[in-house]
Every structure is written in C-alpha cells, then in structure tokens.
Write an enzyme that holds these catalytic residues in place. Structure first.
Site, PDB file in Angstrom:
ATOM      1  N   PRO A 122       0.862  -1.303  -0.007  1.00 45.79           N
ATOM      2  CA  PRO A 122      -0.072   0.025  -0.174  1.00 45.79           C
ATOM      3  C   PRO A 122       0.806   1.010  -0.050  1.00 45.79           C
ATOM      4  CG  PRO A 122      -0.821  -1.397   1.594  1.00 45.79           C
ATOM      5  CD  PRO A 122       0.503  -2.121   1.178  1.00 45.79           C
ATOM      6  N   GLU A 123       0.640   2.032  -0.801  1.00 48.81           N
ATOM      7  CA  GLU A 123       1.368   3.376  -0.832  1.00 48.81           C
ATOM      8  C   GLU A 123       0.473   4.453  -0.582  1.00 48.81           C
ATOM      9  OE1 GLU A 123       4.482   4.180  -2.924  1.00 48.81           O
ATOM     10  OE2 GLU A 123       4.585   2.576  -4.368  1.00 48.81           O
TER      11      GLU A 123
END
Ligand SMILES: [Zn+2]
Length: 271
Positions: free
Chosen positions: A2-3
């Site tokens: 997840p960014e």
C-alpha cells in the site's frame, strides 16, 4: 505494498464508518506485528470515542478522546469495518468492536504492519517525528525542493523518493511526476533548476490526486517490488511503457535501473 494513495483511500473510506463511534471491547488475536501490539489496548480503548481519522505519510491516525491509535498497513495490511456478525477470517489479528454492533478488523497475512498507541502528540512519535513534508502541504513547493537540493549529488528521482524530503512519492509516482515535469530522472538533484522544481511539485500532486481518486495504483502481487499498476494503470503515461512510443512526442520510452528501481523516461521530453 500500500502506498500513500491507498492509505488515503482507506482513510476516506473508514472515516464515516468509525468517527463518532464508541469502543466496546478490543480483541488482539496475534500481537506480533512489526512491533508488538500494545497489551494495554484491550484495557485502555473500551469506552473511548473515535474523534477523527487522520493520516501522516502512510500512517493512519485514529484519534480518541485520550490517545491516538497509529496504524501502518505494512506490506499486506488491510482495515475493514463490518457488522460484528460477519465471520472473522484468517489473518484478522486485531478486532475493535464498537457499541453500535460493528467491528474494525486489522487483517495482515505477512504481519509487517503495525498498531501503536500513544497518549502524546502522535506527530512527535518516534516513528513519525522525522518524516518529510506531506506532498499536499503548502510548504512543499518548488522553492523548498530547490533549496534542499543545492549541493546534493544524488539523482533527482531518488531525491524525490526520499521520505525525509517529502513522503509518499513511491517509484511509480516519481517516474510519472518527472515525466510530466519534463525532468530526466537521473539528472543530479542539485543541478535541477528552480523552474523545473516549480513544475515538479504540481506534477507530483496531480499524479497522487489521480491515484487517490482511482483508489491507488497497486494490487497485491508480491512478485513485483515496484507494485503492479492496478486501477490507476490506464493513467500511467511512462511507467511500465519501456519500448513503447512516448504519448507526447512518439520517441521510444526507455527503461533503466536507478537506485535499484525500475525507471522509465523519454529522453526527448525530459531534460
Ligand atoms: Zn517524449
């Protein structure tokens, strides 16, 4: 992985489902995340009401009447808020039950994420205190990048990806933003002009905003450290397009390794 856009998407999705709710009880099924889940949570959270759900870099900040839960999704972490009668599944490590009959579940197969608790200012927590500016903060501007980069001999792309400079600009976003700003990724940061940095900041924001609107770029595929383009893929103008024609000028998009990461650029549009 997840960014920032995925974390912001999570925050926006969970905010209406959690803020204003009172905790009834907490169950920690597996405390061994990246750092141990504090045992005190089961005692200190019940009775408290969620005041707000914020974000700093890739940390979610769930603020209660006294204290803040700091959550990092690590590589495979996921939060969802469902009715408590929905069956818990494997890798649901922490459950926060609310008095309205819903439950917030932290799911994380690889357990690289974290759930921390602080009663102090969360922004001064040891995990957060040294983070760079938020990309949407006013202080993040062309002048800031210009000033900070003088005498820096690192290439501009790793400079932009350095979390002490600005948070949340991962490999895909850095490639895209540099393309839109017309800056070669390998150009020395200290040699990029003020005007170019002034183009770069809105390019970073545009790329991140589009990704947030699309729910983030990455899908969970661990075969690719750079993250595989997902919903955002159709918006990518340069990343992953090695050998294909540039969308602006038609020249061939080139691919190179820079600081161990795949980098894509058009040597005709980017100087
Ligand atoms: Zn081009």
């Amino acid at each position: 992985v997840p960014e920032l856009p995925e974390v912001e998407t999570t925050r926006r999705g969970l905010e209406p489902l959690t803020v204003g709710k009172q905790v009834a009880r907490v169950l920690v099924h597996n405390a061994s995340l990246r750092w141990p889940v504090p045992a005190a949570l089961a005692r200190s959270l019940p009775g408290l009401v969620v005041q707000s759900l914020g974000r700093r870099s890739k940390y979610l900040l769930m603020e209660f009447d006294r204290g803040t839960l700091i959550v990092h999704l690590g590589m495979t972490g996921h939060l969802r808020c469902v009715n408590a009668d929905e069956k818990k599944i494997k890798h649901d490590h922490v459950e926060i039950f609310f008095s309205d009959g819903t439950v917030l579940r932290y799911h994380d197969p690889r357990r690289f994420g974290a759930i921390l608790w602080t009663t102090e200012d969360p922004l001064r927590h040891q995990r957060l205190a040294h983070l760079g500016l938020e990309p949407f903060d006013e202080e993040f501007n062309g002048e800031y990048l210009y000033r900070l980069s003088r005498a820096r001999s690192v290439a501009v792309k790793p400079f932009l990806m350095d979390g002490r400079v600005v948070v949340g600009v991962g490999n895909i976003y850095a490639s895209e933003a540099l393309f839109r700003a017309g800056i070669l990724p390998r150009k020395i940061a200290g040699q990029v002009s003020r005007a170019a940095y002034q183009r770069l900041v809105p390019a970073v924001r545009a790329v991140l905003s589009e990704a947030i609107a699309a729910g983030g770029t990455t899908i969970r595929d661990f075969s690719d450290n750079d993250g595989r383009p997902g919903y955002f893929a159709h918006n990518l103008r340069v990343y992953g397009r090695g050998g294909q024609p540039c969308v602006t000028c038609g020249a061939v998009i080139r691919q190179a390794r820079l600081g161990q990461r795949s980098t894509y650029f058009c040597s005709s549009c980017q100087k």
